[in-house]
Design an enzyme around this catalytic site. Structure first.
Site, mmCIF file in Angstrom:
data_model
loop_
_atom_site.group_PDB
_atom_site.id
_atom_site.type_symbol
_atom_site.label_atom_id
_atom_site.label_comp_id
_atom_site.label_asym_id
_atom_site.label_seq_id
_atom_site.Cartn_x
_atom_site.Cartn_y
_atom_site.Cartn_z
ATOM 1 N N LEU A 50 -12.457 52.563 39.033
ATOM 2 C CA LEU A 50 -13.527 52.110 39.869
ATOM 3 C C LEU A 50 -13.173 50.726 40.551
ATOM 4 C CD1 LEU A 50 -15.805 53.604 37.049
ATOM 5 C CD2 LEU A 50 -16.109 54.257 39.566
ATOM 6 N N PRO A 51 -14.243 50.351 41.407
ATOM 7 C CA PRO A 51 -13.689 49.213 42.160
ATOM 8 C C PRO A 51 -14.162 47.930 41.592
ATOM 9 C CG PRO A 51 -15.202 50.645 43.511
ATOM 10 C CD PRO A 51 -15.165 51.158 42.119
ATOM 11 N N THR A 80 -9.456 47.590 37.658
ATOM 12 C CA THR A 80 -9.094 46.090 37.201
ATOM 13 C C THR A 80 -10.669 45.558 37.477
ATOM 14 O OG1 THR A 80 -6.773 46.289 38.350
ATOM 15 C CG2 THR A 80 -8.214 44.156 38.349
ATOM 16 N N LYS A 155 -3.437 41.642 33.386
ATOM 17 C CA LYS A 155 -3.478 41.900 34.791
ATOM 18 C C LYS A 155 -3.970 40.657 35.510
ATOM 19 C CE LYS A 155 -3.750 44.510 38.623
ATOM 20 N NZ LYS A 155 -4.595 45.600 38.951
ATOM 21 N N LYS A 230 -10.196 39.518 45.580
ATOM 22 C CA LYS A 230 -11.208 40.044 44.505
ATOM 23 C C LYS A 230 -10.368 39.678 42.879
ATOM 24 C CE LYS A 230 -12.293 44.386 42.633
ATOM 25 N NZ LYS A 230 -11.126 45.003 41.655
#
Lengths: 300, 300, 300, 300
Positions: A50-51, A80, A155, A230
């Site tokens: 998902l975003p 992420t 990450k 982001k």
């Protein structure tokens, strides 16, 4: 990713808000589900991507997906998102007896299609071992970073470092070009010296130095500036949480913001930061003669 | 370097202000010269290595060494100096008919001893080809960067990138450790991801992650903070000359200055920047429990 | 400056490479000299203002002007140059028995015309006292900064601080505008709060907030970006000399370099850094609707 | 603040978790309430001041204080919190018919005691006019910044600018001191030049330059580094929300984080950033001879 699982012989039920994507998977042999709830019912393994943090919390907690997942199932969230959110959702899954891993990926759409993604996984090692064969159909490097949220932390650390070294690489190439060096020659030298890094190895930001990379096709495709910003937000939020000084990472974020704004570059590949540092990068190698003329076309 | 040339069967005359160094070379079979002038007379190839621009200009121009070198000789200056000075001295050599190359090295004292240096060479390709066999006794990578001064430009670009990515790597490790990750695990992940770079490959800045590196022996040995700051000065002077924006490189320089000053770190290895970003790096991996307590021992 | 001295009743001989400037002074009652040498012969006080360090060294040392100045004369150099050069030239003057002051100014062309300059003076206090009445015809604030070179040091410190606080002010205004505040209202608040500073008082960088400033006439006139970058070079060279960490000053310099390059802004006033931070600053206050559209008009 | 209202003749009911503070107000003539709910019942004006966004949301929304406040009352929240939270809570108040203003202050504990605070107010102008007489008992500058949340936005913009210019001022003073200038003399010069700003006017960071400021009493008292870092978080979160490039503000934040960490300075006044930039600032003015010796007292 779904297609690679299907190709490996697994039964896969797919749901996405974009119907075309579901259809594409169905054409490859997956079952199309009517809803997320339908997709996860009876699933042994639930894989989501998902975003942003709010979508993951929304889907699993607010929309109550956790309530319909079988407690014997394993959930692998490949989004992420913020490490704190990953820990929170995994904790709530745990309360229901469900094992949940955070497993953000790197490798881009090409990695997803070719099954060559890298997975950075947070959660219990035994749980990872159970789903590792599945992940290996989709990726080649499966790293166990640590407990819940550790995949996300790895990450964001990695991507903060990536942003910084891409910007620093762009500066080194600009400085060399301004001093008369050929960017390709300088890249080859630094690549095999102490300046060596991933951008120089496979993702050179100077146009024409390397074939098949975004820099050599007008910075199209690849990993968008908007997405890098982001990811940097996640990293710098984590730094705020722990009070860690990350001056280089913060500066990289601001250079990306400047680049997005001044060059309207949000949808260019992130290696286009080269154009902020040296607008002449589009011109002939080694020249400061700008191949790209930036103009204020209109001023009120 | 001299010993490797001797070992390869070349006749070498050596001069240095430090008599012990000359004696050590003599013990290995080199001839010891009484002066720089004596060393270069009759030499086919002159190889020099000096601390800074003013010494190179002083030796070749002001002290007139160029006047006593045979015009058929080739001069290879291995000092790390300003590209502009390298061009100036090579130009003056050219006026006397002497071919001169700038050929700064990287690889440290270990590389010099083992004959595994990297040479970044500026000057004519044909001249480099002539002395290449000689350089290959001392190094394994011999790069032709471009015309006069290009070797220096390549070196300063590389070292500016190195400083920036070392600092950014230290930040990523600190952020990961603050988030509970083991620095060794995070290093392994980033090394094989898009955060991969030379520090993670062979020079990890976090104590204990990698054996045999300065970080694992109290940041002793290696490449000193003072020397990195000197190299950054050359890079940033070049950036001033061309007006190139190098925000990341400049910030790295200032972080190194802060580190030197606050931690009295000028004579520590440059990977000790980890201690500025995370004073706890000396403690147990993954913990913010400071292993090193920085104190203002006295305040007037 | 010369006209103000003439108006105060002093006999002034003028020389400049630009004949029109000499003519303008002559029209105001000054004597026009054929050369710098002619201008200084018989002068009780020599006042010079040159673009950079090399010109000051060139004129006084290489061209030998010091040799023709009467040892009883006082030299006041108003150029903005490196403190080290100011000390060197003053030292050479001293050897000839000549008292020399470094006295860089701030206040711009308006200050020069109106006799409202600020002088930052380095050298002996007694010498300054002697020429102070003269300086007071040209300026209103005459500061004694310290010994030889101290005037230059004060000037570069001040201008480094100015560059940093102009950039920081531009960021604060952009952040406020993005949050819906009227830049004029926000300026008024910060001006009387702890964010108060010289730019907010008399040189607001947001278009339309303040009348009569460069920001309100398309950033024309004022103190050019190119000149600010030159002054920052002097400051950062001094920081390199002393090893002082100046991370904020260095970042300001790099933002100005980016601005010059991306926006072709070298000849705009330095408050135009607002356009780098927020290209919408030209638009209606408080809106992110860009009044200025930056375009890559052409890409090779 | 409560005491000043009492002194002006208003009936004030006070509640705080810290009983001593309530007792102190009661001693001055205020009524002590048993709870926040008790304090606000029947109040015409409710004034609150809480540490962070979560407390404001917690008190007014989650604990339901809005439900017990009379709809005809006006709420003035003087906390420094996120603009978005201020807007959210004001919106919820509006739904119940209650007028609410965000009105963060600056001026410190001294300003609160002396009634010389600055209020930056967001909300409707007519509502502000109604409570303005009350605010004037507590402060001297009452600014109307704009609609709901605008007071917070103004405050975070101001404090981001303050942090940046304090750090830049510290650098300018360090650079001057390294060049042999007396910090007091340099401060006086810059204060009346284009480097002039609030720190130089009333809050000089160099020890001994100004009487009665934290720098001259070991950086005790004043506005703590920890609190400045908290305010910078609000500012930089706002920048993240709008995507505004704030490179200078971000760097200032990271310098404060480094300072807190390396110098264990969280509870020193924020002007102590001078010690990060120049540890010698504690020594005799103009000398680089460190008055404060920073030592790693122990390394594992």
């Amino acid at each position: 990713m779904a297609r690679n699982l299907v190709a490996a012989g697994h039964a896969v039920a797919v749901y996405d808000l974009v119907e075309d994507l579901v259809a594409a998977c169905a054409a490859a042999g997956a079952a199309s589900a009517e809803s997320a709830r339908a997709a996860v019912s009876d699933a042994e393994v639930v894989i989501s991507m998902l975003p942003a943090s709010r979508h993951v919390r929304g889907l699993y907690l607010e929309d109550g997906l956790l309530a319909v997942i079988d407690p014997s199932a394993t959930v692998v969230d490949c989004s992420t998102i913020a490490p704190a959110t990953a820990r929170e959702v995994a904790g709530r899954a745990r309360e229901r007896g469900i094992d949940m891993l955070d497993a953000p990926v790197s490798g881009g759409t090409a990695g997803a299609e070719n099954g060559t993604l890298t997975f950075m996984v947070g959660g219990e090692g035994a749980v990872l071992d159970r789903v590792r064969p599945l992940l290996e159909h989709m990726g080649v490097n499966i790293f166990h970073a640590g407990g819940p949220g550790a995949g996300q932390t790895a990450k964001v650390c990695n991507n903060m470092l990536l942003a910084a070294q891409m910007a620093a690489t762009a500066e080194a190439l600009a400085l060399g070009a301004a001093g008369g060096l050929d960017p390709g020659t300088l890249s080859a030298i630094m690549q095999r010296s102490s300046g060596g890094n991933w951008p120089l190895n496979v993702y050179n930001p100077w146009p024409g130095v390397m074939e098949g990379v975004p820099a050599s096709r007008g910075y199209t495709g690849g990993f968008l500036v908007d997405l890098m910003i982001k990811d940097l937000e996640l990293a710098l939020d984590a730094a705020t949480e722990s009070g860690t000084p990350v001056a280089m990472g913060s500066l990289a974020r601001n250079l990306y913001r400047l680049h997005r704004q001044v060059n309207e570059a949000g949808e260019l590949d992130f290696s286009s930061i080269q154009l902020l540092v040296d607008p002449a990068a589009g011109g002939k190698p080694g020249a400061q003669d700008p191949g790209c003329k930036w103009r204020c076309s209109e001023r009120v």
